[in-house]
Write an enzyme that holds these catalytic residues in place. Sequence first.
Site, PDB file in Angstrom:
ATOM      1  N   GLY A 190      -5.173  -3.962   6.199  1.00  0.00           N
ATOM      2  CA  GLY A 190      -3.880  -4.007   7.475  1.00  0.00           C
ATOM      3  C   GLY A 190      -4.101  -2.209   7.463  1.00  0.00           C
ATOM      4  O   GLY A 190      -4.151  -2.135   7.372  1.00  0.00           O
ATOM      5  N   LYS A 209      -2.643   4.656  -2.787  1.00  0.00           N
ATOM      6  CA  LYS A 209      -3.619   5.555  -2.187  1.00  0.00           C
ATOM      7  C   LYS A 209      -4.081   6.742  -2.858  1.00  0.00           C
ATOM      8  O   LYS A 209      -3.164   7.355  -3.542  1.00  0.00           O
ATOM      9  CB  LYS A 209      -2.706   6.451  -0.896  1.00  0.00           C
ATOM     10  CG  LYS A 209      -3.155   5.124  -0.051  1.00  0.00           C
ATOM     11  CD  LYS A 209      -4.444   4.442   0.741  1.00  0.00           C
ATOM     12  CE  LYS A 209      -4.216   3.544   2.179  1.00  0.00           C
ATOM     13  NZ  LYS A 209      -5.135   3.005   2.737  1.00  0.00           N
ATOM     14  N   LYS A 225     -10.184  -6.575   7.851  1.00  0.00           N
ATOM     15  CA  LYS A 225      -9.047  -6.501   8.209  1.00  0.00           C
ATOM     16  C   LYS A 225      -9.695  -6.967   9.774  1.00  0.00           C
ATOM     17  O   LYS A 225     -11.066  -6.546  10.484  1.00  0.00           O
ATOM     18  CB  LYS A 225      -8.654  -4.771   9.025  1.00  0.00           C
ATOM     19  CG  LYS A 225      -8.514  -4.642   8.241  1.00  0.00           C
ATOM     20  CD  LYS A 225      -8.098  -2.656   7.567  1.00  0.00           C
ATOM     21  CE  LYS A 225      -7.521  -1.921   6.492  1.00  0.00           C
ATOM     22  NZ  LYS A 225      -7.669  -0.520   6.694  1.00  0.00           N
ATOM     23  N   GLU A 260     -11.199   0.956  -3.785  1.00  0.00           N
ATOM     24  CA  GLU A 260     -11.757   0.321  -2.308  1.00  0.00           C
ATOM     25  C   GLU A 260     -11.848   2.540  -1.718  1.00  0.00           C
ATOM     26  O   GLU A 260     -11.075   3.151  -1.827  1.00  0.00           O
ATOM     27  CB  GLU A 260      -9.811   0.519  -1.886  1.00  0.00           C
ATOM     28  CG  GLU A 260     -10.506   0.094  -0.525  1.00  0.00           C
ATOM     29  CD  GLU A 260      -9.283  -0.268   0.664  1.00  0.00           C
ATOM     30  OE1 GLU A 260      -7.981  -1.071  -0.772  1.00  0.00           O
ATOM     31  OE2 GLU A 260      -8.979  -0.504   1.796  1.00  0.00           O
ATOM     32  N   ASP A 300      -6.594   2.944  -3.689  1.00  0.00           N
ATOM     33  CA  ASP A 300      -7.500   3.221  -2.257  1.00  0.00           C
ATOM     34  C   ASP A 300      -7.849   4.518  -1.995  1.00  0.00           C
ATOM     35  O   ASP A 300      -6.984   5.624  -1.938  1.00  0.00           O
ATOM     36  CB  ASP A 300      -6.736   2.886  -0.927  1.00  0.00           C
ATOM     37  CG  ASP A 300      -8.039   2.922   0.363  1.00  0.00           C
ATOM     38  OD1 ASP A 300      -9.373   3.088   0.184  1.00  0.00           O
ATOM     39  OD2 ASP A 300      -7.522   1.901   1.286  1.00  0.00           O
ATOM     40  N   SER A 308       0.805  -1.157  -0.292  1.00  0.00           N
ATOM     41  CA  SER A 308      -0.070  -0.382   0.288  1.00  0.00           C
ATOM     42  C   SER A 308       0.849   1.018  -0.345  1.00  0.00           C
ATOM     43  O   SER A 308       1.560   1.689   1.198  1.00  0.00           O
ATOM     44  CB  SER A 308      -1.042  -0.037   1.663  1.00  0.00           C
ATOM     45  OG  SER A 308      -1.950   1.277   1.401  1.00  0.00           O
ATOM     46  N   ASP A 316     -14.289  -0.695   2.664  1.00  0.00           N
ATOM     47  CA  ASP A 316     -12.917  -1.442   3.591  1.00  0.00           C
ATOM     48  C   ASP A 316     -13.622  -1.100   5.128  1.00  0.00           C
ATOM     49  O   ASP A 316     -13.798  -1.884   5.315  1.00  0.00           O
ATOM     50  CB  ASP A 316     -11.836  -0.874   4.060  1.00  0.00           C
ATOM     51  CG  ASP A 316     -10.505  -0.671   4.372  1.00  0.00           C
ATOM     52  OD1 ASP A 316     -10.690  -1.234   5.520  1.00  0.00           O
ATOM     53  OD2 ASP A 316      -9.553  -0.116   4.515  1.00  0.00           O
ATOM     54  N   LYS A 321      -1.326  -0.992  -4.935  1.00  0.00           N
ATOM     55  CA  LYS A 321      -1.662  -0.094  -3.994  1.00  0.00           C
ATOM     56  C   LYS A 321      -1.622   1.042  -3.752  1.00  0.00           C
ATOM     57  O   LYS A 321      -0.903   1.479  -2.980  1.00  0.00           O
ATOM     58  CB  LYS A 321      -2.774  -1.439  -2.858  1.00  0.00           C
ATOM     59  CG  LYS A 321      -4.024   0.114  -2.557  1.00  0.00           C
ATOM     60  CD  LYS A 321      -4.816  -0.216  -1.045  1.00  0.00           C
ATOM     61  CE  LYS A 321      -4.704   0.382   0.448  1.00  0.00           C
ATOM     62  NZ  LYS A 321      -5.397  -0.915   1.817  1.00  0.00           N
TER      63      LYS A 321
END
Length: 375
Positions: A295, A167, A267, A218, A193, A139, A243, A165
Site C-alpha cells: 500500500g 518500519k 503495488k 523488505e 521494511d 504497516s 518493493d 510490518k
Amino acid sequence: MKVKLARISLREIRLPLREPFRISSGVTEHRRILLLALEDSEGAAAWSECVAGEKPNYSPETIDTAWLAIREWLAPRLLGREFEDPEQVFPLLDLDVRGHRMAKAALEMGIWALFAIRREISLARLLGGTHRSVPAGISLGIQSTPQALVERARSALQQGYRKIKLKIAPGADIQFVAAVREALGPEAPLMADANSAYALHDADHLAQLDRFGLMMIEQPLAWDDLVRHAALQQRLATPICLDESITSPQHAEDMITLGSGKIVNIKPGRVGGLGQAKAIHDICQRHRIPVWCGGMLESGIGRAYNVALASLPNFVIPGDLSPSARYWERDIVSPEWTMDSNGLVPVPWDKPGIGVEVDLDRVDNLTSRSETLAY
Ligand code: OSB
Ligand code: MG
C-alpha cells in the site's frame, strides 16, 4: 464492447492522516492525493488514484510530476481513443515515455474500472480474482522507542491483523524488532521494511535480524538495486522481499534470475497499473514466488484497486490493506473499507466497478486544485 475515453478530470485533495507515518526516508502527516475522474463517451464514470507522494523519497515520481506527465504526455494519448481491452492501455502509455509509472498507473487503472462498469461486473471479477476476502496486514511507522512500537504491534495483533510490518532504519532496528518479538511471542507474524536505508556493507548488522524469525525483510538496499540484494540474500536466512526495486515484469524476472529476493510486494500504482501488476503476479506464480499487495497510504479509492488485485490466486501473504479507519478520521468512499476480527477484508464481488461510492461533496470540500482534460 469498446470504451472511448471522453474526459479526464484531475483533482488534488489534502487528507490528514490520523497519526504521522515515519519511514526511513521521511515522515508523512497529511497526504496530498491526486485523484482522477474518467468518463467515457457513453457517460460511464470511474475514479482512480495516483500513488505518488509529495516528495521523491520513495520513487522519483511525485504528485506534481504525475500531474505534469498526465496533462502533457499521457492523457492526450488516451482521449478520444477506443479500447477493446484494458490491456491495450499500458503499451500505448509506455511507448517512448520512460518512467512515470505512477502517472501511467492512475490512468490505466481508471480504464479497468470503466470496463468493469460497462460490463456490469466487479473489478475483481474482471481481473480474474478468486479470493472473496483478503487477509490484511498493518504497516507500523518508526516509533520513538521500542516500547511505543510494542504497544502498537500488540494492539494490531488484538485487532486481528494477519501480518505486522515494522518500519526500520539504522538506529531503530535490532532493538525495536527484538522488543516486539519478545513481547508478542515466537508465533506472531512479523516482518520488517527498511525502505532502502542500508548498504551491502551492513550485511553483518542485518544478519542479526535472522534470530527473530521474520517472515521477510523488505527492500533493505537501494531503491533501484537488484545485484547487491542478491549478494545480501546469500548472507541472510531471512527472505528478502522487494518493493521499490520491482517496477516492471522485467525487473521481477531479473530478481528471480539473480536471486535478489524470494517474495515480491506488488503495488499496482508503482508498476504502471493492473496489467503490469497481473503480469508480475503471473511470472511469480510460475516461479513459485509468493506475492502480496503493498500500500501507499491510499484513500479508499486507491485501496479498491489494491483489494481487487489481491483477490488473484498467487496473493498468498497478507497485504498492506488496512481498513479506512487506520488511516483517516473519515474516508472519501462509502462504505468505508473494513476488516473483521480475523483480519479479513471482504472483496466487493457483485457490485459493478470498484465496489465503493465516492463521496463527491467531501471530495469537493477537500479539493485544492483541479483541471479537466477533454479531446
Ligand atoms: O514501503 O510499503 C512501503 C507507505 C508509503 C510509502 C512506502 C511504503 C508505505 C507503507 C504503507 O508501508 C502501507 C499502507 O498503505 O498501509
Ligand atoms: Mg515497502
